[in-house]
Motif scaffolding. Structure first.
Motif, PDB file in Angstrom:
ATOM      1  N   VAL C  69       0.867  -1.182   0.000  1.00  0.00           N
ATOM      2  CA  VAL C  69       0.000   0.000   0.000  1.00  0.00           C
ATOM      3  C   VAL C  69       0.903   1.231   0.000  1.00  0.00           C
ATOM      4  CG1 VAL C  69      -1.728   1.317   1.285  1.00  0.00           C
ATOM      5  CG2 VAL C  69      -1.849  -1.191   1.226  1.00  0.00           C
ATOM      6  N   THR C  70       0.646   2.156  -0.902  1.00  0.00           N
ATOM      7  CA  THR C  70       1.509   3.327  -1.014  1.00  0.00           C
ATOM      8  C   THR C  70       0.685   4.599  -0.916  1.00  0.00           C
ATOM      9  OG1 THR C  70       2.758   2.015  -2.598  1.00  0.00           O
ATOM     10  CG2 THR C  70       3.372   4.327  -2.378  1.00  0.00           C
ATOM     11  N   LEU C  71       1.137   5.520  -0.058  1.00  0.00           N
ATOM     12  CA  LEU C  71       0.528   6.850   0.017  1.00  0.00           C
ATOM     13  C   LEU C  71       1.484   7.844  -0.619  1.00  0.00           C
ATOM     14  CD1 LEU C  71      -0.651   5.252   2.632  1.00  0.00           C
ATOM     15  CD2 LEU C  71      -1.357   7.535   3.348  1.00  0.00           C
ATOM     16  N   GLU C  72       1.006   8.583  -1.603  1.00  0.00           N
ATOM     17  CA  GLU C  72       1.825   9.624  -2.223  1.00  0.00           C
ATOM     18  C   GLU C  72       1.179  10.972  -1.960  1.00  0.00           C
ATOM     19  OE1 GLU C  72       3.470   8.219  -6.319  1.00  0.00           O
ATOM     20  OE2 GLU C  72       1.546   7.220  -5.946  1.00  0.00           O
ATOM     21  N   VAL C  73       1.956  11.888  -1.393  1.00  0.00           N
ATOM     22  CA  VAL C  73       1.402  13.186  -1.008  1.00  0.00           C
ATOM     23  C   VAL C  73       2.394  14.283  -1.377  1.00  0.00           C
ATOM     24  CG1 VAL C  73       0.204  14.413   0.825  1.00  0.00           C
ATOM     25  CG2 VAL C  73       0.545  11.939   1.024  1.00  0.00           C
ATOM     26  N   PRO C  74       2.426  14.646  -2.668  1.00  0.00           N
ATOM     27  CA  PRO C  74       3.440  15.624  -3.085  1.00  0.00           C
ATOM     28  C   PRO C  74       3.380  16.922  -2.294  1.00  0.00           C
ATOM     29  CG  PRO C  74       1.944  15.023  -4.902  1.00  0.00           C
ATOM     30  CD  PRO C  74       1.650  14.121  -3.777  1.00  0.00           C
ATOM     31  N   GLY C  75       2.182  17.268  -1.802  1.00  0.00           N
ATOM     32  CA  GLY C  75       2.042  18.519  -1.066  1.00  0.00           C
ATOM     33  C   GLY C  75       2.806  18.565   0.241  1.00  0.00           C
ATOM     34  N   LEU C  76       3.309  17.411   0.716  1.00  0.00           N
ATOM     35  CA  LEU C  76       4.076  17.421   1.968  1.00  0.00           C
ATOM     36  C   LEU C  76       5.299  18.328   1.865  1.00  0.00           C
ATOM     37  CD1 LEU C  76       3.919  13.712   3.204  1.00  0.00           C
ATOM     38  CD2 LEU C  76       2.857  15.725   4.221  1.00  0.00           C
ATOM     39  N   ARG C  77       5.782  18.549   0.646  1.00  0.00           N
ATOM     40  CA  ARG C  77       6.910  19.476   0.459  1.00  0.00           C
ATOM     41  C   ARG C  77       6.633  20.863   1.024  1.00  0.00           C
ATOM     42  NH1 ARG C  77       9.850  17.110  -3.607  1.00  0.00           N
ATOM     43  NH2 ARG C  77      10.717  15.413  -2.388  1.00  0.00           N
ATOM     44  N   ASN C  78       5.363  21.225   1.097  1.00  0.00           N
ATOM     45  CA  ASN C  78       5.028  22.580   1.524  1.00  0.00           C
ATOM     46  C   ASN C  78       4.948  22.732   3.042  1.00  0.00           C
ATOM     47  OD1 ASN C  78       4.724  23.042  -1.239  1.00  0.00           O
ATOM     48  ND2 ASN C  78       2.585  22.367  -1.144  1.00  0.00           N
ATOM     49  N   GLN C  79       5.148  21.639   3.762  1.00  0.00           N
ATOM     50  CA  GLN C  79       5.157  21.688   5.224  1.00  0.00           C
ATOM     51  C   GLN C  79       3.903  22.346   5.793  1.00  0.00           C
ATOM     52  OE1 GLN C  79       9.623  22.995   5.604  1.00  0.00           O
ATOM     53  NE2 GLN C  79       9.098  21.438   7.061  1.00  0.00           N
ATOM     54  N   ASP C  80       2.781  21.919   5.271  1.00  0.00           N
ATOM     55  CA  ASP C  80       1.488  22.441   5.695  1.00  0.00           C
ATOM     56  C   ASP C  80       0.963  21.529   6.808  1.00  0.00           C
ATOM     57  OD1 ASP C  80      -1.235  22.758   5.974  1.00  0.00           O
ATOM     58  OD2 ASP C  80      -1.700  22.450   3.861  1.00  0.00           O
ATOM     59  N   SER C  81       0.795  22.078   8.011  1.00  0.00           N
ATOM     60  CA  SER C  81       0.491  21.199   9.146  1.00  0.00           C
ATOM     61  C   SER C  81      -0.917  20.615   9.061  1.00  0.00           C
ATOM     62  CB  SER C  81       0.720  21.911  10.471  1.00  0.00           C
ATOM     63  OG  SER C  81      -0.143  23.001  10.577  1.00  0.00           O
ATOM     64  N   GLU C  82      -1.812  21.313   8.395  1.00  0.00           N
ATOM     65  CA  GLU C  82      -3.159  20.760   8.237  1.00  0.00           C
ATOM     66  C   GLU C  82      -3.103  19.512   7.352  1.00  0.00           C
ATOM     67  OE1 GLU C  82      -6.743  19.882   6.200  1.00  0.00           O
ATOM     68  OE2 GLU C  82      -5.148  21.013   5.195  1.00  0.00           O
ATOM     69  N   LEU C  83      -2.339  19.584   6.261  1.00  0.00           N
ATOM     70  CA  LEU C  83      -2.182  18.413   5.387  1.00  0.00           C
ATOM     71  C   LEU C  83      -1.485  17.274   6.136  1.00  0.00           C
ATOM     72  CD1 LEU C  83      -2.329  16.988   2.644  1.00  0.00           C
ATOM     73  CD2 LEU C  83      -0.183  18.102   2.012  1.00  0.00           C
ATOM     74  N   GLN C  84      -0.462  17.621   6.917  1.00  0.00           N
ATOM     75  CA  GLN C  84       0.247  16.588   7.680  1.00  0.00           C
ATOM     76  C   GLN C  84      -0.727  15.823   8.577  1.00  0.00           C
ATOM     77  OE1 GLN C  84       3.379  18.830   9.598  1.00  0.00           O
ATOM     78  NE2 GLN C  84       4.510  19.099   7.687  1.00  0.00           N
ATOM     79  N   ASP C  85      -1.628  16.549   9.229  1.00  0.00           N
ATOM     80  CA  ASP C  85      -2.606  15.881  10.082  1.00  0.00           C
ATOM     81  C   ASP C  85      -3.504  14.948   9.262  1.00  0.00           C
ATOM     82  OD1 ASP C  85      -1.630  17.099  12.298  1.00  0.00           O
ATOM     83  OD2 ASP C  85      -3.275  18.515  12.550  1.00  0.00           O
ATOM     84  N   ARG C  86      -3.927  15.412   8.087  1.00  0.00           N
ATOM     85  CA  ARG C  86      -4.779  14.560   7.262  1.00  0.00           C
ATOM     86  C   ARG C  86      -4.037  13.308   6.804  1.00  0.00           C
ATOM     87  NH1 ARG C  86      -6.476  16.023   2.478  1.00  0.00           N
ATOM     88  NH2 ARG C  86      -5.392  18.016   2.349  1.00  0.00           N
ATOM     89  N   VAL C  87      -2.764  13.468   6.476  1.00  0.00           N
ATOM     90  CA  VAL C  87      -1.984  12.312   6.031  1.00  0.00           C
ATOM     91  C   VAL C  87      -1.815  11.319   7.179  1.00  0.00           C
ATOM     92  CG1 VAL C  87       0.213  11.532   5.079  1.00  0.00           C
ATOM     93  CG2 VAL C  87      -0.787  13.677   4.296  1.00  0.00           C
ATOM     94  N   ALA C  88      -1.551  11.828   8.378  1.00  0.00           N
ATOM     95  CA  ALA C  88      -1.411  10.936   9.530  1.00  0.00           C
ATOM     96  C   ALA C  88      -2.697  10.141   9.752  1.00  0.00           C
ATOM     97  CB  ALA C  88      -1.039  11.732  10.782  1.00  0.00           C
ATOM     98  N   THR C  89      -3.816  10.826   9.634  1.00  0.00           N
ATOM     99  CA  THR C  89      -5.107  10.165   9.817  1.00  0.00           C
ATOM    100  C   THR C  89      -5.334   9.105   8.734  1.00  0.00           C
ATOM    101  OG1 THR C  89      -6.059  12.119  10.855  1.00  0.00           O
ATOM    102  CG2 THR C  89      -7.607  10.546   9.897  1.00  0.00           C
ATOM    103  N   ARG C  90      -5.035   9.465   7.495  1.00  0.00           N
ATOM    104  CA  ARG C  90      -5.231   8.505   6.410  1.00  0.00           C
ATOM    105  C   ARG C  90      -4.273   7.325   6.562  1.00  0.00           C
ATOM    106  NH1 ARG C  90      -7.683   8.421   1.179  1.00  0.00           N
ATOM    107  NH2 ARG C  90      -7.596   6.203   0.661  1.00  0.00           N
ATOM    108  N   PHE C  91      -3.027   7.601   6.911  1.00  0.00           N
ATOM    109  CA  PHE C  91      -2.058   6.527   7.139  1.00  0.00           C
ATOM    110  C   PHE C  91      -2.559   5.606   8.253  1.00  0.00           C
ATOM    111  CE2 PHE C  91       1.559   4.869   9.563  1.00  0.00           C
ATOM    112  CZ  PHE C  91       2.157   4.085   8.592  1.00  0.00           C
ATOM    113  N   ALA C  92      -3.091   6.199   9.325  1.00  0.00           N
ATOM    114  CA  ALA C  92      -3.607   5.385  10.434  1.00  0.00           C
ATOM    115  C   ALA C  92      -4.699   4.440   9.927  1.00  0.00           C
ATOM    116  CB  ALA C  92      -4.154   6.273  11.552  1.00  0.00           C
TER     117      ALA C  92
END
Lengths: 369, 369, 369, 369
Positions: C69-92
């Motif tokens: 299973v692979t998660l790709e989130v190019p927007g992580l480059r922007n260090q946006d903490s709201e996106l980081q939270d969403r990615v953590a939730t999706r990864f969980a």
């Protein structure tokens, strides 16, 4: 012991005005003229407000005239993140009110100065705060039209210490202020306390200025409204205590402890003012009051010759004994890394919320990491 | 592709005058007027000295007039501590000679400025040097009679970057210089190179000044002799390269590689000037020379349409292709932590020996850690 | 170039099964037998699920049979903490589902292993995750009756690397597993990617096992269900890419770019499968598809001799050219410190929520710092 | 105070056998049966050798039977690098002799275990040593024919602590030993001392085993020759002391100080055994000897009721007073960061020289950084 000696070098060192007041008022329970003091505890956080209004008061206490607000939170030792959030919120509120009280306007620009040595953990609280505050001045300078409502211009520097830079901290700060013209300065520093339980659990806010570092001779230049021409708000955290003070206070507590035992036979409920340094851990710790202290005859019975010494003489004796043994070190709790990081985060979060109206004071920790 | 476009944004960025000169002289092997250049290699260390004497030379190369000394040590990749010691010694000697050449006296006081962001490893070389240099100014200020012969007054600061402090780096440096009045400034900074093999293996010394940070608009203020009124010696280490440059240079090397294969049928021993960026790894690597490059017809045969593009057009194309894919990142070698620490130690050791006569230039590393 | 050569050493290295599949299926658009694949993008996060079901599929792709299973989130480059939270939730959520799919029960105990070298930032993602996960095994061992509902037993170690410990990572892990008997293992590791834009923006979850480190000879021992007797879930983050791959892919993109320009005259809207490595940056980047690629004659026109080379030959050529110049380094983005810290926090938060039912999956970041 | 109480919880905690012996022999100056002891000072370094030969001796002292070698170097506080080198050399010699004495052969393989929590500076001395020792086991495993003469197989791990890993330290170490089969173990740990001046200035070598961490209940498993089947050499550094001990010892010193003043009227030159904890700072500090101690009547005169208490009672009283005030913290000197780094480097350098014949014992620091 020669009572003619200048005993000032043996004085217990404290950077907390709260402790200085306790020590000054020890022998008498009356108010100190020229000093207003009020303290209240709520939900594990004790907030004390003191104003030293006259030079007479300043001399009695040994601290410069000005306002002093102190938050004491003994529970911070437990590293409870819910309490940390509450302390950050309370600190934000007190700091915000402090700014108002001394006439700082919403749009005034701030320079935050993190004093201390980042390589010495107990001295690194200032630089750690600077790493975590929200810096905005460059946005105001470069694209002022794009800065949202509710933010003020904030810059932040950690000027280092003399041994690292070769330059007096004050000179660096003076130079930066001349170039950047902030409206006021917030200086964060690590302090020495005289009471181990206050270490890393206490924050002091003051407008009385600050003398960074351990300057030698006449070179030491303070950061004050007088020297800088703009208000200086010092935020201090005690992170160390010296071994002689630990010993001295322990002897005082032994006296109070045994004094109380004697008295409790007759009078079961002691009450009244605290013994100096005898901070009340809410719901957790003993408190000794002045009433617990044995009288002179009892002190002699309990501690013999030592019990007959005046406070100054006791301190001098302890110094005389410990110093040549290499025992008179400055110490910090073993868990210093965590404690200093925790309190630096609290202060950074609190400053962010207090300085920027746009940051919700109920959710202060969201802006730091 | 529209040749009318301003191609300057596609220019390969390099902070190394050595590389700028290579690029400027690519098409011709003749000397560049107004630019003196000499290079020699000894025992794995190549030292190049360049003086840009005229504005004509400066314009051709795209670097300010001044002296540039470059040490290239490809073997630093191997983290050999014996070689590191030799490089520190050589750097000390070159730096000492540089000071003399520009008229710095033995007793002149120095301010060392560590530019860059200490939280970004490839940008932290300046602050790391500052952490390791011998600081003495406070001794001269506080107890001048006790400072031994053979030391000069040295102070050192790391002013941080705009995003951390909210203040232009130059403003902090100007302020400190006004307050502390050093006789000259040494500014350490991380650079961008155009050649991956130069990253973390090269040091440039220059008196042509430096523009710290990525200032926006007109706010960016340089640190130069003109702006500060005292000599500024910049010490730079390339620590990053951008991906488009890697690709562009690889295509050039492919051309040279295949061009050589064609020629070697007839002429087995190529010699002559290096292809730009084609640094010679002594005893270890291939070198491509201008003679290896295929002629226009051959370039077309090898690379088709791409082979027909002028340099600028090739760069533009690569940018056009990589940027929208998110591929045009600035990169650094995986081992960046070790490499940056190693070279910072070399520079700190070398500066200590070069600045203080009392420090043995043959044992330079003893004063750092 | 001698086509008889074993070209395997020139193969582009990737640790991502997603990329391996793209490379394997490049020449044909048909499905790969024995490999199921599904991918969908939602709100900036692309989740791809692949099952390699047969040895035939495994051989075609060059990855072991199993689930990926692979998660790709190019927007992580922007260090946006709201996106980081969403990615953590999706990864969980994805990790929790993955546990279920492979038969892990709610009460099964986990050992989290942080592979890699904590002194090398791009290799430190595993140790950083271990520093931030919630560890509970000691509570279950020492005071099981006091552990609240909704937690499982979790232990965590960072075994270091061969050069630091002198011990094969696998030996340390085997030893700890034998002593502590977890029900399953989660191994976190840094990976190599073939695409710069995937570096630090991608997470791969797999049950196909992992071979830690760069073991030499036959000593290298994998961590798999077969060798350990318990399920092993590998969580990998690409943090590096090698320079030759950057160059190779750039040449492919140049071909696609120019091929598209040719075609767009006739056919304005390209669509279809991605060119290998040509990740879609949602709403931000170009995408090249197989249809963009020029045909053989066009390739020759665009890139001459180079355009005529097969993929393997191109890779070999690039290696031949770069390696002797010292250009063939493994690189990482300049901002590696921040990127690695960010993604390690995301994984630690996500694991905490996925492993412990008591942790709210909508507020995953509250348990790390 | 109720003398019936079990006073063991009030016992001063020390991990140094040297201090335990001093405390055990306080009341009598005669030898302790079953305990051999010898101490000598040279050039600022005091080396004491103690062998606890019988269970009777072990019970008297409260330490396990075995060999104990202690280096005390009060001058380490001054961070003098020349002294640090001498201490590293002396430690190397003592450690080498210790290996011989307990029958370790030149070719025997070693596992170095760095106990303690790397996130808590005063507890990080073990992990810091591990980061700096020369690791060679992988070379012996992978290319034995290429390892030069004069090296032995050394591996090294820092297993972390229960709160970080969720696993008893011993379990991790047992697991690694079973997999890697070293011939002996060297375990480095931070200790508690009862004397502030010994903190970070003392190193203890012992073959009596070690119980890592603060295990709870019966889970705590020691690392000893009995449990592991191979010799275990513990290297310990006191880095902390508890506040109650500081107070207790200060009171003892006050008694000795005043006792001496009384006696010096008659007898100007005191000499003899040290008061427990009364370490001699060579050429720098006072020493109190047993002869200084006042007799019972004098103790009562000096300290009143307190002077009449037995040692155990005094300790109990101090605990009773300090604990409820939150004063009974474990403390470390303010300069803990530098001190711990210095002594970790000394130990790492010394171990490298002692373990590998090829490393020159006169130049021990060249192999660490």
């Amino acid at each position: 012991m020669d009572k003619q000696l200048d005993l000032s070098v043996y004085a217990v060192r404290t950077d907390l005005a709260l402790e200085a007041r306790e020590m000054a008022s020890r022998e008498r329970s009356e108010e100190i003229p020229g000093v207003r003091f009020h303290s209240e505890e709520e939900n594990g956080i004790t907030v004390s407000k003191m104003v030293i209004e006259t030079m007479e008061g300043a001399e009695r206490i040994g601290k410069m005239p000005g306002r002093y607000v102190t938050l004491e939170v003994p529970g911070l030792r437990n590293q409870d993140s819910e309490l940390q959030d509450r302390v950050a919120t309370r600190f934000a509120r007190e700091f915000h009110a402090f700014l108002k009280d001394i006439g700082i306007q919403e749009g005034d620009s701030a320079l935050i100065v993190g004093l201390g040595n980042w390589n010495v953990t107990p001295d690194a609280v200032g630089p750690m705060v600077v790493e975590n505050v929200l810096v905005t001045r460059h946005l105001f300078e470069l694209m002022p039209e794009q800065v949202e409502e509710g933010y003020r211009s904030v810059s932040a520097v950690s000027p280092g210490v003399l041994g690292i830079t070769g330059i007096e901290t004050s000179e660096i700060v003076y130079g930066i202020i001349e170039k950047t013209r902030p409206d006021f300065v917030i200086a964060i520093d690590a302090l020495a306390s005289r009471a181990l339980e206050r270490v890393n659990t206490t924050v002091q806010i003051s407008d009385a200025g600050i003398s960074p570092g351990s300057g030698v001779g006449n070179k030491r230049k303070p950061l004050t409204k007088e020297t800088l021409g703009i208000p200086v708000i010092a935020v201090g955290v005690p992170t160390v205590v010296d071994a002689a003070t630990i010993v001295h206070d322990a002897i005082t507590y032994i006296l109070a402890h045994l004094g109380r035992q004697v008295k409790e036979a007759k009078n079961p409920k002691p009450a009244g003012r605290l013994v100096p340094g005898g901070f009340t851990f809410p719901g957790k710790v003993e408190r000794y009051t002045e009433e617990d202290m044995p009288n002179e005859a009892e002190q002699k019975a309990i501690l013999g010759m030592i019990g007959e010494l005046a406070e100054e003489e006791k301190r001098q004796l302890i110094h005389e004994v410990l110093a040549p043994l290499g025992h008179n070190l400055i110490v910090t709790p073993k868990e210093v890394d965590d404690y200093v990081e925790d309190i630096a985060n609290i202060i950074a979060s609190g400053l962010n919320a207090a300085l920027h109206g746009a940051i919700d004071m109920e959710n202060v920790s969201a802006y730091t990491h």
